[in-house]
Design a protein around this motif. Structure first.
Motif, PDB file in Angstrom:
ATOM      1  N   LYS A   4      -4.380  40.229   5.122  1.00 58.93           N
ATOM      2  CA  LYS A   4      -4.864  38.915   5.557  1.00 58.93           C
ATOM      3  C   LYS A   4      -4.805  37.853   4.466  1.00 58.93           C
ATOM      4  N   VAL A   5      -5.341  38.157   3.278  1.00 63.65           N
ATOM      5  CA  VAL A   5      -5.325  37.212   2.167  1.00 63.65           C
ATOM      6  C   VAL A   5      -4.828  37.965   0.938  1.00 63.65           C
ATOM      7  N   LEU A   6      -3.645  37.579   0.441  1.00 68.36           N
ATOM      8  CA  LEU A   6      -2.983  38.329  -0.626  1.00 68.36           C
ATOM      9  C   LEU A   6      -3.035  37.569  -1.950  1.00 68.36           C
ATOM     10  N   GLY A   7      -3.567  38.231  -2.977  1.00 72.87           N
ATOM     11  CA  GLY A   7      -3.535  37.689  -4.331  1.00 72.87           C
ATOM     12  C   GLY A   7      -4.259  36.375  -4.521  1.00 72.87           C
ATOM     13  N   PRO A   8      -5.532  36.246  -4.096  1.00 75.66           N
ATOM     14  CA  PRO A   8      -6.246  34.990  -4.316  1.00 75.66           C
ATOM     15  C   PRO A   8      -6.545  34.783  -5.793  1.00 75.66           C
ATOM     16  N   GLY A   9      -6.362  33.551  -6.274  1.00 78.92           N
ATOM     17  CA  GLY A   9      -6.639  33.341  -7.688  1.00 78.92           C
ATOM     18  C   GLY A   9      -6.302  31.956  -8.185  1.00 78.92           C
ATOM     19  N   HIS A  10      -6.293  31.849  -9.498  1.00 80.04           N
ATOM     20  CA  HIS A  10      -6.110  30.623 -10.281  1.00 80.04           C
ATOM     21  C   HIS A  10      -6.922  29.480  -9.686  1.00 80.04           C
ATOM     22  N   ASN A  11      -8.218  29.569  -9.881  1.00 75.34           N
ATOM     23  CA  ASN A  11      -9.154  28.679  -9.210  1.00 75.34           C
ATOM     24  C   ASN A  11      -9.595  27.501 -10.068  1.00 75.34           C
ATOM     25  N   SER A  12     -10.122  26.502  -9.400  1.00 77.00           N
ATOM     26  CA  SER A  12     -10.964  25.480 -10.004  1.00 77.00           C
ATOM     27  C   SER A  12     -12.272  25.465  -9.224  1.00 77.00           C
ATOM     28  N   VAL A  13     -13.259  24.718  -9.710  1.00 72.39           N
ATOM     29  CA  VAL A  13     -14.568  24.644  -9.052  1.00 72.39           C
ATOM     30  C   VAL A  13     -14.953  23.179  -8.934  1.00 72.39           C
ATOM     31  N   THR A  14     -15.460  22.778  -7.770  1.00 69.59           N
ATOM     32  CA  THR A  14     -15.883  21.403  -7.563  1.00 69.59           C
ATOM     33  C   THR A  14     -17.107  21.360  -6.662  1.00 69.59           C
ATOM     34  N   MET A  15     -17.839  20.255  -6.737  1.00 72.79           N
ATOM     35  CA  MET A  15     -19.010  20.079  -5.891  1.00 72.79           C
ATOM     36  C   MET A  15     -18.584  19.524  -4.536  1.00 72.79           C
ATOM     37  N   GLY A  20     -23.068  17.164  -2.306  1.00 75.89           N
ATOM     38  CA  GLY A  20     -23.631  17.058  -3.639  1.00 75.89           C
ATOM     39  C   GLY A  20     -24.461  18.247  -4.061  1.00 75.89           C
ATOM     40  N   GLU A  21     -24.472  19.311  -3.252  1.00 73.21           N
ATOM     41  CA  GLU A  21     -25.289  20.489  -3.546  1.00 73.21           C
ATOM     42  C   GLU A  21     -24.487  21.791  -3.511  1.00 73.21           C
ATOM     43  N   THR A  22     -23.500  21.867  -2.637  1.00 75.24           N
ATOM     44  CA  THR A  22     -22.752  23.113  -2.457  1.00 75.24           C
ATOM     45  C   THR A  22     -21.528  23.135  -3.363  1.00 75.24           C
ATOM     46  N   MET A  23     -21.434  24.164  -4.193  1.00 77.56           N
ATOM     47  CA  MET A  23     -20.305  24.304  -5.090  1.00 77.56           C
ATOM     48  C   MET A  23     -19.199  25.076  -4.382  1.00 77.56           C
ATOM     49  N   TYR A  24     -17.955  24.621  -4.556  1.00 74.30           N
ATOM     50  CA  TYR A  24     -16.816  25.269  -3.915  1.00 74.30           C
ATOM     51  C   TYR A  24     -15.831  25.781  -4.953  1.00 74.30           C
ATOM     52  N   ILE A  25     -15.288  26.957  -4.661  1.00 75.66           N
ATOM     53  CA  ILE A  25     -14.188  27.485  -5.442  1.00 75.66           C
ATOM     54  C   ILE A  25     -12.899  27.155  -4.690  1.00 75.66           C
ATOM     55  N   VAL A  26     -11.956  26.551  -5.396  1.00 83.86           N
ATOM     56  CA  VAL A  26     -10.667  26.155  -4.830  1.00 83.86           C
ATOM     57  C   VAL A  26      -9.614  27.051  -5.471  1.00 83.86           C
ATOM     58  N   TYR A  27      -8.781  27.690  -4.659  1.00 88.90           N
ATOM     59  CA  TYR A  27      -7.860  28.696  -5.188  1.00 88.90           C
ATOM     60  C   TYR A  27      -6.625  28.773  -4.314  1.00 88.90           C
ATOM     61  N   HIS A  28      -5.635  29.506  -4.794  1.00 91.65           N
ATOM     62  CA  HIS A  28      -4.452  29.733  -3.962  1.00 91.65           C
ATOM     63  C   HIS A  28      -4.390  31.198  -3.548  1.00 91.65           C
ATOM     64  N   ALA A  29      -3.635  31.460  -2.489  1.00 90.88           N
ATOM     65  CA  ALA A  29      -3.323  32.828  -2.064  1.00 90.88           C
ATOM     66  C   ALA A  29      -2.012  32.782  -1.293  1.00 90.88           C
ATOM     67  N   TRP A  30      -1.304  33.877  -1.301  1.00 87.43           N
ATOM     68  CA  TRP A  30      -0.036  33.959  -0.574  1.00 87.43           C
ATOM     69  C   TRP A  30      -0.256  33.880   0.928  1.00 87.43           C
ATOM     70  N   ASP A  62      -2.013  27.158  -8.210  1.00 87.37           N
ATOM     71  CA  ASP A  62      -2.866  26.752  -9.330  1.00 87.37           C
ATOM     72  C   ASP A  62      -3.619  25.455  -9.023  1.00 87.37           C
ATOM     73  N   PRO A  63      -4.301  25.354  -7.895  1.00 86.83           N
ATOM     74  CA  PRO A  63      -4.886  24.069  -7.497  1.00 86.83           C
ATOM     75  C   PRO A  63      -6.074  23.665  -8.373  1.00 86.83           C
ATOM     76  N   PHE A  64      -6.009  22.448  -8.889  1.00 89.05           N
ATOM     77  CA  PHE A  64      -7.140  21.868  -9.613  1.00 89.05           C
ATOM     78  C   PHE A  64      -7.633  20.673  -8.824  1.00 89.05           C
ATOM     79  N   VAL A  65      -8.923  20.671  -8.475  1.00 88.10           N
ATOM     80  CA  VAL A  65      -9.528  19.622  -7.654  1.00 88.10           C
ATOM     81  C   VAL A  65     -10.650  18.964  -8.439  1.00 88.10           C
ATOM     82  N   PHE A  66     -10.718  17.618  -8.379  1.00 90.93           N
ATOM     83  CA  PHE A  66     -11.809  16.905  -9.034  1.00 90.93           C
ATOM     84  C   PHE A  66     -12.244  15.723  -8.175  1.00 90.93           C
TER      85      PHE A  66
END
Length: 318
Positions: free
Chosen positions: A261-272, A276-286, A23-27
């Motif tokens: 390869k990547v199992l169950g990706p989810g519970h994301n946050s979003v940060t810049m 300062g232009e590219t938006m990233y999704i931050v998430y976990h996976a098994w 459940d990673p939250f990044v700011f």
């Protein structure tokens, strides 16, 4: 680990942190990044905190929350942190075991904590509430998205709600349903025994709201976090209080499992990103051995069909 490079020039290897960090939250704050996640338990506190100068290289800071005395043996889930008037507020859920989870608030004068509990946030009448997410609309109004259980309807289970956040510690008390399950991939478990009955249980959780081109996109995770059904999809509205359009298909559109390869990706946050232009999704996976849910990042692309992760990244990009 898999290597990736983005158009912004940010090079990274997934997972970006090698230990369990669900459940990673990044700011962003003060020229760098902070992360908080469900993570591993700590004898002295809950929630692992990390810091990074670049979204890629992460340093552990220790536990982020002093456990409230009445929940020393509780289970602490899915923290997020919001900056209000010079202070930092952590929103999280806690319960005994997997039952009775409710939303709580904690405060710190510095982003890395440790945070001190301020008390219960969700109403006593709400028996189960998890995954709080603060969204600040374009005109400055604050809203709190969260997940809670609904037994009525064709697909009973955990649904998404939103309420106005009048103060950091005070909700308006008029929650609105954001989304409920509408697809088979969102099934958590068939024949689940819960609340004194047996249900074909569905789950939507981990809301994350983003304003884009005059619309509020609420990314969420659905399915069963323990297996390959888990993935990220979204609903969209013109206002945070809805109404929301739910146009999910037969599989999650934003992020989904890559078999083997990547199992169950989810519970994301979003940060810049650092550019300062590219938006990233931050998430976990098994990980491959299913020993932990590890933090990953990938660019979030905005297409005519909505937000889609440029991933889960596996191979090196040019």
């Amino acid at each position: 680990m898999s290597l990736g490079a983005t158009k912004s020039g940010l090079k990274y290897a997934n997972p970006v942190y090698p230990r369990n960090f669900a459940d990673p939250f990044v700011f962003r704050h003060g020229g760098g990044y902070f992360a908080v996640g469900t993570g591993d338990a700590h004898p002295s506190g809950a929630f692992q905190m990390l810091s990074s100068p670049n979204l890629v290289d992460w340093t552990p800071l220790g536990p982020g929350l002093h456990r409230p005395a009445e929940f020393v043996e509780g289970t602490f889930w899915a923290p997020e942190i919001s900056h209000f008037d010079g202070g930092f507020f952590m929103y999280y859920s806690v319960g005994i075991g997997d039952t009775g989870h409710h939303l709580r608030l904690a405060f710190s004068e510095v982003p890395e904590g440790p945070y001190e509990d301020c008390g219960r946030l969700s109403a006593e009448s709400i028996a189960f509430a998890i995954d709080p997410h603060v969204y600040v609309h374009v005109e400055g109004t604050h809203y709190l998205f969260y997940a809670s259980d609904v037994l009525e309807g064709d697909r009973p289970g955990t649904c998404l709600f939103v309420d106005q956040l009048l103060e950091p510690d005070r909700l308006a008390g008029h929650p609105v349903l954001v989304a409920h399950a509408t697809a088979d991939w969102q099934r958590f478990e068939a024949g689940r025994s819960i609340y004194g009955g047996v249900y074909d249980w569905h789950t939507l959780e981990g809301p994350c709201a983003v304003w884009r081109d005059g619309k509020v996109y609420v990314l969420y995770s659905g399915g069963n976090w323990q297996n390959d059904t888990y993935g990220v999809d979204f609903v969209v509205a013109e206002h945070p209080m809805g109404p929301y359009r739910n146009e999910t298909r037969d599989q999650p559109r934003t992020l989904r499992t890559v078999p083997g390869k990547v199992l169950g990706p989810g519970h994301n946050s979003v940060t810049m990103g650092p550019d300062g232009e590219t938006m990233y999704i931050v998430y976990h996976a098994w990980d491959a051995g299913r020993t932990g849910r590890l933090m990953r990042i990938d660019p979030l692309l905005w297409t005519e069909a909505g937000p889609v992760a440029d991933g889960p990244s596996i191979d090196r990009r040019d």
